[in-house]
Design an enzyme around this catalytic site. Structure first.
Site, short mmCIF file in Angstrom:
data_model
loop_
_atom_site.label_atom_id
_atom_site.label_comp_id
_atom_site.label_asym_id
_atom_site.label_seq_id
_atom_site.Cartn_x
_atom_site.Cartn_y
_atom_site.Cartn_z
N GLY A 206 53.53 103.11 113.49
CA GLY A 206 52.68 102.13 112.83
C GLY A 206 52.82 100.77 113.47
O GLY A 206 53.39 100.65 114.56
N ASN A 207 52.27 99.77 112.81
CA ASN A 207 52.43 98.41 113.32
C ASN A 207 52.56 97.46 112.14
O ASN A 207 52.49 97.87 110.99
CB ASN A 207 51.27 98.04 114.25
N ARG A 208 52.74 96.19 112.45
CA ARG A 208 53.11 95.23 111.40
C ARG A 208 51.95 94.55 110.71
O ARG A 208 52.16 93.61 109.95
CB ARG A 208 53.97 94.15 112.03
N SER A 209 50.74 94.99 110.97
CA SER A 209 49.60 94.32 110.34
C SER A 209 49.67 94.46 108.81
O SER A 209 49.89 95.55 108.28
CB SER A 209 48.30 94.94 110.85
N ALA A 273 44.49 96.31 113.23
CA ALA A 273 45.39 96.53 114.37
C ALA A 273 45.37 98.03 114.64
O ALA A 273 45.94 98.82 113.88
CB ALA A 273 46.79 96.05 114.04
#
Ligand code: CTP
Length: 413
Positions: A206-209, A273
């Site tokens: 995943g990512n931090r958005s 993102a």
């Protein structure tokens, strides 16, 4: 300013409590006049408490004050919300059976109707004629919002959001009788949050958005009068009211949803993102840690670039759809090879979108924060525009720039 707020008998009457709040918080004196039917949805006590003024819908209350004449005369503005089919008909034919319709006949200042009713009622020839009559006499009649109605169906007929009505009312008072919200009648698709690319049923990349920027954009677009579709990947904040939400998880799901939504969108904003890569293989069962096997290796494959595909699709679609405006986001850090602006300019050309909103990211910037600082680059050649502040303020700047490009910049593609 003295405002008369006429409330019609529709389920949307409850939303008018928020509109009343916006008026009173802005320092205006508001007299609420609900119709008899409206009081079956929201009681007189609510309107009295929220407005701080007595509330009546009868011409026979406080007769000595001649309210049926005085209220309309004194009002700097009359707002009718929800303007039901019945109330529009009564206003168009000049009926005077209760305090509200009397007040409409006595109004000297601008009058704004915010309709809400079932789609078929709104589209009925009788209602169309009544709306034309009222507009012909100089009243402002907003277009209802499109979306889910009271029952299972959807279409045009929802009460515009309180902020939309508030903005339109203020513009009307400032003499902008032909005032149109910048995105009125437009459909805007916004992707938000971060995609999650599964490895197995319990793990993902995943990512931090946080989705905060995308949600703030959705609110700003909704308040600018647009019908908003939010393609929500993983978000840490709830989606706002008054927008259609399509939940997605992976980049591939987002691509499918974006292509479907783009077909009838005037604007597509890719603020999500999106993972550039996904695991080549997804295990159907949980990957076990076993002592007898070597360290696992995850092979990644490229995800499609959704923004670029949207641009290609738009350009192929040609003239009719060539008006669609596509907005990309870029998070750049700059490095020894180039600065943030140079990378962003190159990305704008490479992706071919019309606007590129550039975030300067560092370790402590942007992700999950409530404030932001961006530069908006345009392929139409107009000057780059800087915007900074809360994500709400930055979103308002981005949405008004979009409105400007849509209304003033010649066809794209
Ligand atoms: N985007 C997209 N599909 C992807 C990746 C990104 O539509 N698979 C969109 C994002 O929503 C955003 C913009 O493209 O609007 C951001 O591009 P970004 O990923 O930052 O740039 P890249 O093309 O990956 O370039 P680089 O990795 O060189 O920064």
């Amino acid at each position: 300013m003295r405002i008369v707020l006429g409330v019609g008998g529709g389920i949307a009457a409850y939303k008018v409590a928020s509109l009343l709040r916006l008026f009173t918080e802005a320092g205006h004196h508001v007299t609420v006049i609900p119709t008899e039917a409206a009081t079956r949805f929201v009681g007189t006590a609510t309107w009295e408490a929220l407005s701080g003024n007595p509330v009546s819908n009868s011409v026979f209350d406080d007769v000595h004050q001649v309210n049926h004449v005085r209220l309309g005369h004194e009002a700097d503005l009359v707002v009718i919300a929800p303007a039901t089919a019945d109330l529009l008909a009564k206003a168009a034919t000049g009926q005077a059976g209760d305090l509200l319709t009397n007040t409409l006949l006595m109004a000297h200042g601008p009058v704004l109707f915010a309709p809400a009713m079932h789609t078929e009622m709104w589209q009925h020839a009788a209602t169309r004629a009544n709306v034309e009559t009222l507009r012909g006499r100089g009243a402002a009649v907003l277009e209802p919002a499109t979306g889910r109605l009271t029952g299972a169906d959807s279409g045009p007929g929802r009460l515009p959001e309180p902020e939309v009505i508030f903005d339109a009312a203020m513009a009307l008072v400032q003499g902008q009788s032909d005032y149109q919200l910048p995105l009125a009648g437009k459909t805007v698709t916004i992707s938000a949050g971060g995609t999650r690319e599964p490895l197995d049923p319990v793990r993902f990349l995943g990512n931090r958005s946080s989705g905060k920027q995308g949600v703030a954009l959705a609110v700003a677009a909704r308040n600018a009068g647009a019908t908003v579709r939010l393609l929500a990947a993983h978000m840490e904040v709830p989606p706002p009211a008054g927008v259609e939400v399509v939940q997605v998880e992976t980049a591939l799901q987002l691509r499918e949803a974006a292509m479907a939504a783009a077909a009838d969108s005037d604007v597509v904003i890719m603020s999500a993102a999106v993972a550039d890569f996904r695991p080549a293989e997804v295990s159907n069962t949980k990957i076990k840690k076993r002592d007898d096997t070597a360290d696992p290796v995850i092979t990644l494959v490229r995800n499609p670039d959704i923004l670029q595909e949207l641009v290609e699709r738009r350009n192929i679609a040609g003239a009719g759809e060539g008006q669609q405006l596509i907005v990309g986001f870029a998070a750049e850090t700059g490095d020894s090879q180039g600065d943030v602006r140079a990378y962003a300019e190159a990305k704008l050309q490479r992706k071919g979108c019309d606007l590129l909103v550039v975030n300067h990211v560092g370790t402590d910037k942007v992700f999950g924060q409530d404030t932001n600082s961006v530069v908006i680059l345009s392929r139409s050649g107009s000057e780059p525009q800087e915007a900074a502040g809360t994500k709400t303020e930055v979103s308002a700047a981005i949405i008004s720039r979009i409105g400007f490009e849509l209304n003033h910049v010649s066809p794209r593609a």
